[in-house]
Motif scaffolding. Structure first.
Motif, mmCIF file in Angstrom:
data_model
loop_
_atom_site.group_PDB
_atom_site.id
_atom_site.type_symbol
_atom_site.label_atom_id
_atom_site.label_comp_id
_atom_site.label_asym_id
_atom_site.label_seq_id
_atom_site.Cartn_x
_atom_site.Cartn_y
_atom_site.Cartn_z
ATOM 1 N N GLY A 235 33.552 15.838 42.280
ATOM 2 C CA GLY A 235 34.526 16.869 41.936
ATOM 3 C C GLY A 235 35.886 16.320 41.562
ATOM 4 O O GLY A 235 36.582 16.882 40.706
ATOM 5 N N ALA A 236 36.266 15.210 42.165
ATOM 6 C CA ALA A 236 37.577 14.629 41.882
ATOM 7 C C ALA A 236 37.593 13.839 40.582
ATOM 8 O O ALA A 236 38.654 13.374 40.160
ATOM 9 N N PHE A 237 36.438 13.701 39.940
ATOM 10 C CA PHE A 237 36.366 12.901 38.720
ATOM 11 C C PHE A 237 36.069 13.757 37.485
ATOM 12 O O PHE A 237 36.771 13.670 36.476
ATOM 13 N N THR A 238 35.012 14.580 37.557
ATOM 14 C CA THR A 238 34.636 15.405 36.399
ATOM 15 C C THR A 238 34.679 16.902 36.703
ATOM 16 O O THR A 238 34.486 17.707 35.798
ATOM 17 N N GLY A 239 34.902 17.266 37.960
ATOM 18 C CA GLY A 239 34.772 18.651 38.360
ATOM 19 C C GLY A 239 33.373 18.959 38.850
ATOM 20 O O GLY A 239 33.131 20.018 39.410
ATOM 21 N N ALA A 240 32.439 18.000 38.641
ATOM 22 C CA ALA A 240 31.049 18.131 39.100
ATOM 23 C C ALA A 240 30.421 19.431 38.619
ATOM 24 O O ALA A 240 30.095 20.315 39.395
ATOM 25 N N SER A 241 30.218 19.528 37.325
ATOM 26 C CA SER A 241 29.631 20.737 36.753
ATOM 27 C C SER A 241 28.139 20.825 37.044
ATOM 28 O O SER A 241 27.680 21.763 37.682
ATOM 29 N N MET A 242 27.371 19.867 36.519
ATOM 30 C CA MET A 242 25.908 19.856 36.653
ATOM 31 C C MET A 242 25.259 21.068 36.012
ATOM 32 O O MET A 242 24.062 21.308 36.200
ATOM 33 N N ASN A 243 26.038 21.859 35.287
ATOM 34 C CA ASN A 243 25.545 23.140 34.806
ATOM 35 C C ASN A 243 26.325 23.554 33.557
ATOM 36 O O ASN A 243 27.481 23.974 33.655
ATOM 37 N N PRO A 244 25.720 23.454 32.359
ATOM 38 C CA PRO A 244 26.435 23.839 31.138
ATOM 39 C C PRO A 244 26.939 25.271 31.142
ATOM 40 O O PRO A 244 27.980 25.574 30.539
ATOM 41 N N ALA A 245 26.234 26.180 31.808
ATOM 42 C CA ALA A 245 26.672 27.578 31.846
ATOM 43 C C ALA A 245 27.964 27.719 32.634
ATOM 44 O O ALA A 245 28.848 28.506 32.272
ATOM 45 N N VAL A 246 28.091 26.962 33.718
ATOM 46 C CA VAL A 246 29.292 27.037 34.556
ATOM 47 C C VAL A 246 30.530 26.611 33.776
ATOM 48 O O VAL A 246 31.622 27.155 33.976
ATOM 49 N N ILE B 289 18.482 30.593 28.807
ATOM 50 C CA ILE B 289 19.768 29.920 28.603
ATOM 51 C C ILE B 289 20.801 30.878 28.018
ATOM 52 O O ILE B 289 21.971 30.875 28.417
ATOM 53 N N ILE B 290 20.384 31.708 27.067
ATOM 54 C CA ILE B 290 21.303 32.703 26.503
ATOM 55 C C ILE B 290 21.804 33.631 27.595
ATOM 56 O O ILE B 290 23.003 33.946 27.686
ATOM 57 N N ALA B 291 20.896 34.077 28.459
ATOM 58 C CA ALA B 291 21.274 34.976 29.554
ATOM 59 C C ALA B 291 22.244 34.282 30.515
ATOM 60 O O ALA B 291 23.213 34.897 30.989
ATOM 61 N N GLN B 292 21.997 33.019 30.815
ATOM 62 C CA GLN B 292 22.872 32.269 31.717
ATOM 63 C C GLN B 292 24.280 32.118 31.122
ATOM 64 O O GLN B 292 25.287 32.286 31.827
ATOM 65 N N LEU B 293 24.353 31.817 29.840
ATOM 66 C CA LEU B 293 25.653 31.663 29.188
ATOM 67 C C LEU B 293 26.417 32.984 29.163
ATOM 68 O O LEU B 293 27.637 33.021 29.415
ATOM 69 N N LEU B 294 25.713 34.062 28.878
ATOM 70 C CA LEU B 294 26.357 35.384 28.867
ATOM 71 C C LEU B 294 26.837 35.763 30.266
ATOM 72 O O LEU B 294 27.923 36.331 30.439
ATOM 73 N N GLY B 295 26.037 35.441 31.279
ATOM 74 C CA GLY B 295 26.449 35.721 32.653
ATOM 75 C C GLY B 295 27.715 34.988 33.023
ATOM 76 O O GLY B 295 28.596 35.542 33.697
ATOM 77 N N SER B 296 27.834 33.749 32.573
ATOM 78 C CA SER B 296 29.028 32.962 32.856
ATOM 79 C C SER B 296 30.256 33.531 32.148
ATOM 80 O O SER B 296 31.349 33.594 32.723
ATOM 81 N N ILE B 297 30.073 33.964 30.899
ATOM 82 C CA ILE B 297 31.193 34.541 30.154
ATOM 83 C C ILE B 297 31.682 35.819 30.825
ATOM 84 O O ILE B 297 32.892 36.016 31.024
ATOM 85 N N VAL B 298 30.747 36.698 31.191
ATOM 86 C CA VAL B 298 31.134 37.961 31.825
ATOM 87 C C VAL B 298 31.831 37.701 33.159
ATOM 88 O O VAL B 298 32.844 38.340 33.483
ATOM 89 N N ALA B 299 31.309 36.761 33.947
ATOM 90 C CA ALA B 299 31.937 36.432 35.225
ATOM 91 C C ALA B 299 33.358 35.927 35.023
ATOM 92 O O ALA B 299 34.282 36.312 35.750
ATOM 93 N N GLY C 197 14.927 31.771 39.518
ATOM 94 C CA GLY C 197 16.275 31.450 39.980
ATOM 95 C C GLY C 197 16.809 30.139 39.441
ATOM 96 O O GLY C 197 17.328 29.318 40.193
ATOM 97 N N HIS C 198 16.722 29.949 38.128
ATOM 98 C CA HIS C 198 17.222 28.713 37.522
ATOM 99 C C HIS C 198 18.747 28.620 37.607
ATOM 100 O O HIS C 198 19.301 27.605 38.015
ATOM 101 N N VAL C 199 19.434 29.642 37.115
ATOM 102 C CA VAL C 199 20.899 29.752 37.166
ATOM 103 C C VAL C 199 21.586 28.570 36.494
ATOM 104 O O VAL C 199 22.741 28.269 36.792
ATOM 105 N N ASN C 200 20.886 27.870 35.597
ATOM 106 C CA ASN C 200 21.430 26.628 35.058
ATOM 107 C C ASN C 200 20.586 26.199 33.864
ATOM 108 O O ASN C 200 19.375 25.975 34.006
#
Length: 250
Positions: free
Chosen positions: A190-201, A107-117, A82-85
């Motif tokens: 969140g008010a400064f960078t959007g608080a990503s913490m996750n390149p896939a997001v 990582i490839i799977a995570q990026l593809l999941g983000s694109i499809v979402a 359950g990395h998701v990131n």
């Protein structure tokens, strides 16, 4: 030292059925997380006439992402961890807890999941998917440090509650703790960078909206923060052997 545990992996590992099953799990978990997280921002924008940057919008985003990540980690924990990131995957690699080839597949799977979402969100809502970006007045250096520190906290939490072999019963609350730290960091950054913490997001929305302003921050910051957390926790707290404390002493 974790450097001894770092491994490239054998070529056949990348196509091994177990690796592919784990990759599919990461794809689905990331899709769930991005769809719910980004979808909540789209919904709040629609309901409040672009009010996602208000205090109520920030709180709503924090809650939605915390709940969604709790579920995404839970459904993938028994299959892929359950990395998701990608930052979590990179932190696990730096600590010697996953091979390089398996990490790349994740990582490839995570990026593809983000694109499809993101594509699904654009299709079902008919609205643009908001890409991550810096708030006016926030410097690049400030944003980079923000992402490093927030991701450090996230990956450190992952190590303490999910990866550490001494975690004991803490493993039960790992998905909750991971969701909570993400929600708290969104309230903080969140008010400064959007608080990503996750390149896939950030990747999926950036591809769909084709918005790449300061995009590199959302890769460099999380990978540096995640890598540092993995290295520090592995070297100091896992690499050094010591006796397990009695449960009553926790």
């Amino acid at each position: 030292m974790p450097i001894r545990n770092i491994a490239i992996g054998r070529p056949e590992e990348a196509t091994h059925p177990d690796t592919l099953k784990a990759a599919l799990s990461e794809f689905i978990s990331t899709l769930i997380f991005v769809f719910a997280g980004s979808g909540s921002s789209i919904a709040f924008n629609k309901l409040t006439s672009d009010g996602a940057t208000t205090p109520a919008g920030l709180i709503s985003a924090a809650i939605a992402h915390a709940f969604a990540l709790f579920v995404a980690v839970s459904v993938g924990a028994n299959i892929s961890g359950g990395h998701v990131n990608p930052a979590v995957t990179f932190g696990a690699f730096v600590g010697g807890n996953i091979t390089f080839l398996r990490a790349i597949v994740y990582i490839i799977a995570q990026l593809l999941g983000s694109i499809v979402a993101s594509l699904l969100l654009a299709f079902v809502t008919g609205l643009s998917v908001p890409a991550f970006g810096l708030t006016a007045g926030v410097g690049v250096g400030n944003a980079l440090v923000f992402e490093i520190v927030m991701t450090f906290g996230l990956v450190y939490t992952v190590y303490a509650t999910a990866i550490d072999p001494k975690k004991g019963n803490l493993g039960i609350i790992a998905p909750i703790a991971i969701g909570f730290i993400v929600g708290a960091n969104i309230l903080a950054g969140g008010a400064f960078t959007g608080a990503s913490m996750n390149p896939a997001v950030t990747f999926g929305p950036a591809v769909v909206s084709w918005s790449w302003g300061n995009y590199w921050i959302y890769w460099v910051g999380p990978l540096v923060g995640g890598g540092l957390a993995g290295l520090i926790y592995e070297v100091i707290f896992i690499g050094q052997t010591h006796e397990q404390l009695p449960t009553a002493d926790y």
